[in-house]
Each structure stands twice: as structure tokens, then as C-alpha cells.
Scaffold this motif. Sequence first.
Motif, short mmCIF file in Angstrom:
data_model
loop_
_atom_site.label_atom_id
_atom_site.label_comp_id
_atom_site.label_asym_id
_atom_site.label_seq_id
_atom_site.Cartn_x
_atom_site.Cartn_y
_atom_site.Cartn_z
N GLY A 127 47.71 30.55 50.68
CA GLY A 127 47.94 31.14 52.07
C GLY A 127 47.71 30.22 53.22
N GLY A 128 47.97 30.97 54.26
CA GLY A 128 47.74 30.05 55.75
C GLY A 128 46.43 30.74 56.23
N ALA A 129 46.39 30.00 57.49
CA ALA A 129 44.93 30.50 58.08
C ALA A 129 44.88 31.71 58.35
CB ALA A 129 44.78 29.41 59.23
N GLY A 130 43.65 32.20 58.27
CA GLY A 130 43.24 33.84 58.50
C GLY A 130 42.37 34.50 57.67
N THR A 131 42.59 35.92 57.58
CA THR A 131 41.89 36.58 56.65
C THR A 131 42.87 36.89 55.51
OG1 THR A 131 40.40 37.53 58.15
CG2 THR A 131 40.72 38.77 56.32
N ALA A 132 42.43 36.72 53.85
CA ALA A 132 43.33 36.99 52.98
C ALA A 132 42.42 37.66 51.90
CB ALA A 132 43.59 35.71 52.32
N THR A 133 43.01 38.35 50.86
CA THR A 133 42.36 39.10 49.93
C THR A 133 43.05 38.69 48.50
OG1 THR A 133 42.06 41.07 51.31
CG2 THR A 133 41.95 41.26 48.84
N LEU A 134 42.22 38.14 47.85
CA LEU A 134 42.67 37.57 46.21
C LEU A 134 42.41 38.80 45.43
CD1 LEU A 134 40.88 34.04 45.60
CD2 LEU A 134 43.12 34.58 45.94
N THR A 135 43.46 38.85 44.53
CA THR A 135 43.44 39.94 43.42
C THR A 135 43.22 39.01 42.22
OG1 THR A 135 45.04 41.36 44.43
CG2 THR A 135 44.72 41.60 42.10
N ILE A 136 42.03 39.44 41.37
CA ILE A 136 41.71 38.75 40.32
C ILE A 136 42.24 39.73 38.95
CG2 ILE A 136 39.80 37.93 38.83
CD1 ILE A 136 39.24 38.11 42.33
N THR A 137 42.83 39.40 38.01
CA THR A 137 43.34 40.04 36.91
C THR A 137 42.69 39.64 35.55
OG1 THR A 137 45.18 40.65 38.09
CG2 THR A 137 45.03 41.05 35.64
N ALA A 138 42.12 40.41 34.72
CA ALA A 138 41.40 40.12 33.45
C ALA A 138 42.29 40.74 32.28
CB ALA A 138 40.15 40.16 33.44
N THR A 139 42.55 40.15 31.25
CA THR A 139 42.97 40.76 29.96
C THR A 139 41.76 41.34 29.15
OG1 THR A 139 42.94 38.66 28.71
CG2 THR A 139 44.77 39.36 29.80
N GLU A 140 42.19 41.99 28.37
CA GLU A 140 40.98 42.78 27.52
C GLU A 140 40.16 41.60 26.87
OE1 GLU A 140 40.49 46.00 23.92
OE2 GLU A 140 42.38 45.45 24.40
N ASN A 141 38.93 41.96 26.62
CA ASN A 141 37.92 41.07 26.04
C ASN A 141 37.67 41.83 24.51
OD1 ASN A 141 36.15 39.25 25.26
ND2 ASN A 141 34.60 39.72 26.90
N ILE A 142 38.02 41.07 23.63
CA ILE A 142 38.16 41.58 22.13
C ILE A 142 37.08 40.70 21.57
CG2 ILE A 142 40.36 42.51 22.16
CD1 ILE A 142 40.77 39.85 20.54
N SER A 143 36.36 40.09 22.03
CA SER A 143 35.10 39.17 21.53
C SER A 143 33.89 39.87 21.55
CB SER A 143 35.05 37.88 21.96
OG SER A 143 34.66 37.73 23.29
N PRO A 144 32.66 39.78 20.82
CA PRO A 144 31.44 40.08 21.15
C PRO A 144 30.53 39.44 22.12
CG PRO A 144 31.26 39.04 19.11
CD PRO A 144 32.79 38.76 19.68
N ASP A 145 31.13 38.24 22.85
CA ASP A 145 30.47 37.78 23.92
C ASP A 145 30.95 38.05 25.19
OD1 ASP A 145 28.88 36.38 21.86
OD2 ASP A 145 30.75 35.12 21.38
N GLU A 146 30.19 37.98 26.12
CA GLU A 146 30.55 38.20 27.70
C GLU A 146 31.23 36.95 27.97
OE1 GLU A 146 27.74 40.00 30.83
OE2 GLU A 146 27.48 37.74 31.27
N ARG A 147 32.16 36.84 28.79
CA ARG A 147 32.74 35.63 29.34
C ARG A 147 32.88 35.75 31.02
NH1 ARG A 147 38.96 36.62 26.59
NH2 ARG A 147 39.34 38.68 27.95
N ASN A 148 32.82 34.43 31.66
CA ASN A 148 33.18 34.15 32.95
C ASN A 148 34.11 33.26 33.31
OD1 ASN A 148 31.74 31.68 33.54
ND2 ASN A 148 30.21 32.67 32.02
N ALA A 149 34.78 33.43 34.42
CA ALA A 149 35.76 32.41 35.18
C ALA A 149 35.09 32.21 36.67
CB ALA A 149 36.95 33.31 35.25
N THR A 150 35.18 30.86 36.76
CA THR A 150 34.90 30.34 37.95
C THR A 150 36.27 30.11 38.97
OG1 THR A 150 32.92 29.22 37.25
CG2 THR A 150 33.75 28.56 39.27
N ILE A 151 36.29 30.76 40.01
CA ILE A 151 37.39 30.75 40.95
C ILE A 151 36.92 29.88 42.08
CG2 ILE A 151 39.07 32.09 42.63
CD1 ILE A 151 38.82 32.74 39.32
N ILE A 152 37.78 28.76 42.50
CA ILE A 152 37.69 27.90 43.64
C ILE A 152 38.54 28.08 44.79
CG2 ILE A 152 38.81 26.14 42.48
CD1 ILE A 152 36.61 23.94 43.97
N LEU A 153 38.11 28.13 46.08
CA LEU A 153 38.85 28.25 47.29
C LEU A 153 38.77 26.97 47.84
CD1 LEU A 153 37.74 31.72 48.45
CD2 LEU A 153 40.10 31.29 47.26
#
Length: 229
Positions: free
Chosen positions: A82-108
Amino acid sequence: MNNILKMVLFALLFCYSCSSGDDDGPTPETTPEIVIPTEQKAPVMDTKGGTGTVTFSSNLPWTASVVNARADTWCTVSPTSGGAGTATLTITATENISPDERNATIILKAGAASKTFTVIQKQKDALTVTSSKIEVTADGGEISIEVKANISFDYEIEEAAKPWITSATTRGLSTTTLKFRVAENKDLQKREGCIIIRSGEFMEKVTVYQESGVGTGNPGATGDDMPWQ
């Protein structure tokens, strides 16, 4: 002659004033900056998946991407630039069918500036035991039940078995092995009792079978006397 000299001096002064007025020096470069408000929290996603948002500002054009190599298979961001200014990111996650917590790192990224934040997704709750059947000799002894769970759980011994099956350890939340003591069976009858392990809607039942007090060395004790075998 004096008039000519005056005209030359006037022209030189005029040229100098014009050149000095136009020369403001080089324009300083904009320092890249990305700002995520302190009150802005990174999304914690439900096990079933869904969406979350993060709002930020940048003084230069920016890009967004998922850093983890495996996380990009279940976590996506939109828009990715996107361009300069204020923006809003939408993060979408699929279903977690594993018995472990998971994480994702987002970089701007905006020029040389960068900011990262971590999206967490809860695990799928699970509760299992390694075996639902335990056989004990008439002499009794200690038995162990290995519980695999990512949630806290409780256990109970059925009422009829409480006189001869008792807890042998105090369980903390991080313990995965439960120990019980089975008393000697002095009766001529085999016996069985259940230990139930539960957490909310999750339940596992372990049945303990104990031989009769006749003993395996008694000619009267045969395999037919042990219906669970």
C-alpha cells in the motif's frame, strides 16, 4: 564610462541575487517510519480459524508478508502492499486441527524500516490415554496410566473400585503420568474397576482387571477364568 560601469555592476548583482535565491540546497530524504499503536494487539486466532486486523501507519509505501515458511500455508495477510498513510491489514487463518498451538510472524516493510508482530492460533484440544486396559496379578501393585493432553484434566475412580484402587501420586497440571496402587486380591473371584479421566466434553476410560486370589500356580486357575484375555 561611469554609466557603463554602473550597468555592469547592476547586472552582476542581479544575477547573483537570482542564483542565490534559487539555490536552496538538496532536498533531505524522508526517514522511513512504520508506527503500530501501542494499544494495538496482535490477533489471537480461534482453533476454528477466522480473521483479525492490525492497523498501522507508514510515511512511505509499504509491503506486508508472512515470514515463517510453514505459516504461510495457513495464515495470509491482505493487502500485501500500500501507499503512505494509515492502513489496516486483515489476517486470515485456516482451522487448526493439530494438538499444538501455532504462530505466524508478519513483517511490515517501508524502505529501510520494518516492524514485526506475531499471530497466535490456539490448538485443537485433545485428551488420550496410551492404553484403555490394564491387567494386574492377584498380588496387586502399582500401575501407571500415561495421559496425553494439552488441556487440564481430572480423574475419578468408580465407587465400587475405590476400596482396592487408590491414587499413588499427586498430579500437577504438567504431569502426564498418573499412578495408582492396586491392593492384593485375596478373594477367589476376579475383579475389575474403571478409572475415568475427563476434561469437559473429553473423557477416557481405563479398565483395570485383576486376577483372583487363587493364583496362577493353582491347578484350578485356567485361562477360562480370565474372560478379558
